[in-house]
Design a protein around this motif. Structure first.
Motif, PDB file in Angstrom:
ATOM      1  N   HIS A  25       8.596  -4.333  -4.760  1.00  0.00           N
ATOM      2  CA  HIS A  25       7.914  -4.820  -3.562  1.00  0.00           C
ATOM      3  C   HIS A  25       8.751  -5.933  -2.953  1.00  0.00           C
ATOM      4  CE1 HIS A  25       4.153  -6.823  -1.669  1.00  0.00           C
ATOM      5  NE2 HIS A  25       4.754  -6.016  -0.835  1.00  0.00           N
ATOM      6  N   SER A  26       9.473  -5.614  -1.892  1.00  0.00           N
ATOM      7  CA  SER A  26      10.386  -6.611  -1.324  1.00  0.00           C
ATOM      8  C   SER A  26      10.791  -6.216   0.090  1.00  0.00           C
ATOM      9  CB  SER A  26      11.645  -6.679  -2.199  1.00  0.00           C
ATOM     10  OG  SER A  26      12.652  -7.435  -1.571  1.00  0.00           O
ATOM     11  N   GLU A  27      11.192  -7.226   0.838  1.00  0.00           N
ATOM     12  CA  GLU A  27      11.884  -6.965   2.099  1.00  0.00           C
ATOM     13  C   GLU A  27      13.245  -6.377   1.739  1.00  0.00           C
ATOM     14  OE1 GLU A  27      10.802  -7.552   5.230  1.00  0.00           O
ATOM     15  OE2 GLU A  27       8.906  -8.316   4.474  1.00  0.00           O
ATOM     16  N   VAL A  28      13.696  -5.404   2.501  1.00  0.00           N
ATOM     17  CA  VAL A  28      15.024  -4.858   2.194  1.00  0.00           C
ATOM     18  C   VAL A  28      16.091  -5.942   2.372  1.00  0.00           C
ATOM     19  CG1 VAL A  28      14.481  -2.451   2.742  1.00  0.00           C
ATOM     20  CG2 VAL A  28      15.343  -3.938   4.531  1.00  0.00           C
ATOM     21  N   SER A  43       0.832  -1.211   0.000  1.00  0.00           N
ATOM     22  CA  SER A  43       0.000   0.000   0.000  1.00  0.00           C
ATOM     23  C   SER A  43       0.866   1.261   0.000  1.00  0.00           C
ATOM     24  CB  SER A  43      -0.969  -0.011   1.177  1.00  0.00           C
ATOM     25  OG  SER A  43      -0.261  -0.079   2.381  1.00  0.00           O
ATOM     26  N   ALA A  44       2.033   1.189   0.667  1.00  0.00           N
ATOM     27  CA  ALA A  44       2.931   2.358   0.652  1.00  0.00           C
ATOM     28  C   ALA A  44       3.461   2.587  -0.767  1.00  0.00           C
ATOM     29  CB  ALA A  44       4.092   2.146   1.623  1.00  0.00           C
ATOM     30  N   LEU A  45       3.821   1.500  -1.450  1.00  0.00           N
ATOM     31  CA  LEU A  45       4.346   1.646  -2.817  1.00  0.00           C
ATOM     32  C   LEU A  45       3.281   2.218  -3.751  1.00  0.00           C
ATOM     33  CD1 LEU A  45       6.379  -1.665  -3.298  1.00  0.00           C
ATOM     34  CD2 LEU A  45       7.293   0.641  -3.000  1.00  0.00           C
TER      35      LEU A  45
HETATM   36  C1  LIG Z   1       9.307   5.312   8.850  1.00  0.00           C
HETATM   37  S1  LIG Z   1       8.936   4.793   7.218  1.00  0.00           S
HETATM   38  C2  LIG Z   1      10.131   5.710   6.266  1.00  0.00           C
HETATM   39  C3  LIG Z   1       9.721   5.894   4.835  1.00  0.00           C
HETATM   40  C4  LIG Z   1      10.655   6.785   3.980  1.00  0.00           C
HETATM   41  N1  LIG Z   1      12.000   6.276   3.928  1.00  0.00           N
HETATM   42  C5  LIG Z   1      10.666   8.195   4.514  1.00  0.00           C
HETATM   43  O1  LIG Z   1      11.602   8.585   5.212  1.00  0.00           O
HETATM   44  O2  LIG Z   1       9.706   8.936   4.217  1.00  0.00           O
HETATM   45  C6  LIG Z   1       9.601   3.153   7.218  1.00  0.00           C
HETATM   46  C7  LIG Z   1       9.312   2.351   5.951  1.00  0.00           C
HETATM   47  O3  LIG Z   1      10.128   1.167   5.983  1.00  0.00           O
HETATM   48  C8  LIG Z   1       9.365   0.088   5.507  1.00  0.00           C
HETATM   49  N2  LIG Z   1       9.971  -1.129   6.038  1.00  0.00           N
HETATM   50  C9  LIG Z   1      10.158  -1.460   7.332  1.00  0.00           C
HETATM   51  N3  LIG Z   1      10.780  -2.645   7.430  1.00  0.00           N
HETATM   52  C10 LIG Z   1      11.009  -3.060   6.161  1.00  0.00           C
HETATM   53  C11 LIG Z   1      11.617  -4.229   5.592  1.00  0.00           C
HETATM   54  N4  LIG Z   1      12.130  -5.166   6.365  1.00  0.00           N
HETATM   55  N5  LIG Z   1      11.663  -4.330   4.248  1.00  0.00           N
HETATM   56  C12 LIG Z   1      11.131  -3.367   3.451  1.00  0.00           C
HETATM   57  N6  LIG Z   1      10.538  -2.256   3.920  1.00  0.00           N
HETATM   58  C13 LIG Z   1      10.482  -2.108   5.259  1.00  0.00           C
HETATM   59  C14 LIG Z   1       7.957   0.357   6.008  1.00  0.00           C
HETATM   60  O4  LIG Z   1       6.992  -0.328   5.219  1.00  0.00           O
HETATM   61  C15 LIG Z   1       7.877   1.872   5.864  1.00  0.00           C
HETATM   62  O5  LIG Z   1       7.346   2.226   4.603  1.00  0.00           O
END
Ligand SMILES: C[S@@+](CC[C@H](N)C(=O)[O-])C[C@H]1O[C@@H](n2cnc3c(N)ncnc32)[C@H](O)[C@@H]1O
Length: 277
Positions: free
Chosen positions: A93-96, A72-74
């Motif tokens: 769309h992936s885990e980092v 949903s964020a993407l």
């Molecule tokens: C606090 S937000 C920051 C978003 C953006 N970088 C910003 O500063 O506006 C954290 C983001 O990290 C994503 N996130 C957290 N853990 C993650 C993971 N393991 N893999 C991918 N995304 C992750 C969350 O879905 C969220 O969108």
């Protein structure tokens, strides 16, 4: 239609001017604008992706890989950025933690704003980040969730804010926080431990600094509408009620303490991958 996850997203916080300034500074450290291929790790709803895009105006054939595990964020990021793209943006769309497979290309810079604290095994991720960079490539991250990010002189504000919000929760909704349902707390490490991890992964640290950032009322107000924050401070409470009481409690305490801003410490690190190594 707004979905539940969009309603409690990071967007409104991410677009605040003070937050944009913090991230713009990180992009300065990463020299974003000079490179052609950039990864925006944990891009969320695209606040930082937009800033990167603005800096790539005159860079030919530039590509941004914007990665997040929240679909949903993407989606919100893609809608927000719309047609304003002068660079190619690939939303991934992936885990980092799956960076190696998520992005096949080598890139010139990787930026990671306010998300690194979510990852338990940071060493493993840092090795992947290094492998993904071209020689002399830059990795830059910032976070306001580490041991020491909450200045001691703000403890009174936090204590009063939480106590007031809990009282409102009880009074208005007959609810109490269930301490046993506390979400597994993210382990916060110190700034010097972050530096060590980055160096252990084989990077040369260029900048490593701590900045006391004055966060206005609207910052605390909007973060109270972000699901991760609500779940962290009000475990087990429905998001709508958590947001409502945190925002009410904040308003009352803010006025009573006659506050203008409440600071938070931001850690910013920029590191380069050695040409040989
Ligand atoms: C606090 S937000 C920051 C978003 C953006 N970088 C910003 O500063 O506006 C954290 C983001 O990290 C994503 N996130 C957290 N853990 C993650 C993971 N393991 N893999 C991918 N995304 C992750 C969350 O879905 C969220 O969108």
């Amino acid at each position: 239609m707004v979905t539940a996850s969009e309603e409690y997203s990071f967007t409104s916080f991410s677009n605040l001017p003070f937050y944009t300034r913090v991230n713009a500074r990180l992009l300065d450290l990463a020299e974003v604008g000079k490179q052609r291929k950039i990864v925006d790790l944990g891009c969320g709803t695209g606040g930082v992706t937009k800033l990167i895009l603005e800096r790539l105006q005159s860079v030919k054939d530039s590509v941004i890989y914007a990665i997040d595990h929240s679909a949903s964020a993407l989606k919100a990021a893609a809608e927000e950025i719309g047609d304003r793209r002068n660079a190619t943006i690939k939303f991934v769309h992936s885990e980092v933690q799956n960076l190696t497979d998520a992005v096949r290309d080598r890139v010139d810079a990787i930026v990671y704003c306010n998300s690194i604290h979510y990852v338990p095994d940071k060493s493993r991720l840092l090795r992947q980040i290094k492998d993904k960079l071209t020689p002399n490539g830059i990795f830059a991250f910032n976070t306001s969730f580490f041991e020491g990010s909450q200045p001691p002189d703000t403890q009174e504000f936090f204590r009063k804010w939480m106590m007031r919000s809990l009282r409102i929760l009880k009074r208005d909704h007959g609810l109490s926080v269930d301490k046993t349902s506390k979400v597994e707390s993210r382990v916060q490490i110190r700034a010097d431990q972050y530096r060590e991890l980055v160096e252990e992964a084989g990077f040369e640290v260029q900048v490593n600094d701590l900045n006391r950032v004055e966060v206005p009322h609207e910052g605390w107000h909007h973060i109270s509408g972000f699901s991760d924050w609500i779940e962290g401070v009000m475990p087990g409470i429905p998001l709508d009620k958590g947001r409502e009481v945190l925002q009410k409690g904040l308003r009352e305490i803010w006025d009573e303490m006659n506050l203008k801003t409440v600071p938070r410490v931001w850690l910013s690190v920029s590191a380069s991958k050695p040409q040989f190594g």
